[in-house]
Motif scaffolding. Structure first.
Motif, PDB file in Angstrom:
ATOM      1  N   ARG A  61       3.019  -0.782  -1.623  1.00 42.36           N
ATOM      2  CA  ARG A  61       4.122  -1.087  -0.701  1.00 42.36           C
ATOM      3  C   ARG A  61       3.598  -1.441   0.686  1.00 42.36           C
ATOM      4  N   LYS A  62       2.623  -0.681   1.164  1.00 48.62           N
ATOM      5  CA  LYS A  62       2.061  -0.937   2.499  1.00 48.62           C
ATOM      6  C   LYS A  62       1.426  -2.332   2.564  1.00 48.62           C
TER       7      LYS A  62
ATOM      8  N   GLY B  58       2.310  -4.882   0.688  1.00 50.63           N
ATOM      9  CA  GLY B  58       3.383  -5.874   0.625  1.00 50.63           C
ATOM     10  C   GLY B  58       3.653  -6.479  -0.737  1.00 50.63           C
TER      11      GLY B  58
ATOM     12  N   ILE C 253       2.712 -14.539  -1.729  1.00 54.22           N
ATOM     13  CA  ILE C 253       2.140 -13.209  -1.517  1.00 54.22           C
ATOM     14  C   ILE C 253       0.833 -13.115  -2.296  1.00 54.22           C
TER      15      ILE C 253
ATOM     16  N   ARG D 184       6.752 -15.631  -1.378  1.00 55.66           N
ATOM     17  CA  ARG D 184       7.037 -14.798  -0.198  1.00 55.66           C
ATOM     18  C   ARG D 184       8.439 -14.214  -0.205  1.00 55.66           C
TER      19      ARG D 184
END
Length: 156
Positions: free
Chosen positions: A71-72, A74, A112, A145
């Protein structure tokens, strides 16, 4: 006509200096992959070995909270696997083949990164003798993204 030893030394010195200023052509640096994984996961170690054999430089970070690390960094949770990595400006989730990582770095899409959700047998790191030659079909996803994904590569 006899050359002076001083003149000969001067020419030699100038030749050496000239050669030293020419550009040095070195092999390109290995792409660096930083991995976050559980300290107890054997298939993650096998995936790292796959990347190293394929010419990547890998740094592994062992974490107790992989979901938190993911999560950190992304990567959306819906693409979760047993490890998360970063290469350049992209994230990698799961057992992404080295060839797809090289393609990602060459094409540079707005994304991403890449994900192989779950742990499909036959993917790099999940393909050793312990799996008896079994190979499950799987897709490598390009995670955009906006969090949506499209198939980047298929393995059947």
């Amino acid at each position: 006509m006899m050359k002076s030893p001083l003149l000969a030394r001067r020419r030699l010195l100038l030749s050496v200096l000239a050669a030293a200023t020419l550009p040095v052509w070195a092999a390109p640096a290995k792409p660096r992959v930083e991995v976050w994984k559980s300290p107890y996961c054997g298939c993650c170690k096998d995936w790292i070995a796959h990347l190293e054999r394929e010419g990547f430089a890998v740094q592994a970070n062992e974490v107790g909270d992989l979901d938190g690390a993911r999560r950190k960094l992304g990567m959306p949770d819906r693409y979760a696997s047993c490890h998360t990595a970063r290469v350049g400006d992209y994230l990698l989730e799961g057992h992404v083949p080295a060839a797809d990582i090289r393609r990602l770095l060459a094409e540079k899409p707005q994304a991403i990164g890449l994900a192989v959700p779950g742990m499909p047998v036959g993917s790099p790191g999940m393909d050793g003798p312990a799996y008896g030659g079994r190979r499950d079909p799987y897709d490598v996803l390009l995670v955009r993204r906006d969090g949506k994904a499209a198939v980047f590569g298929s393995y059947r």
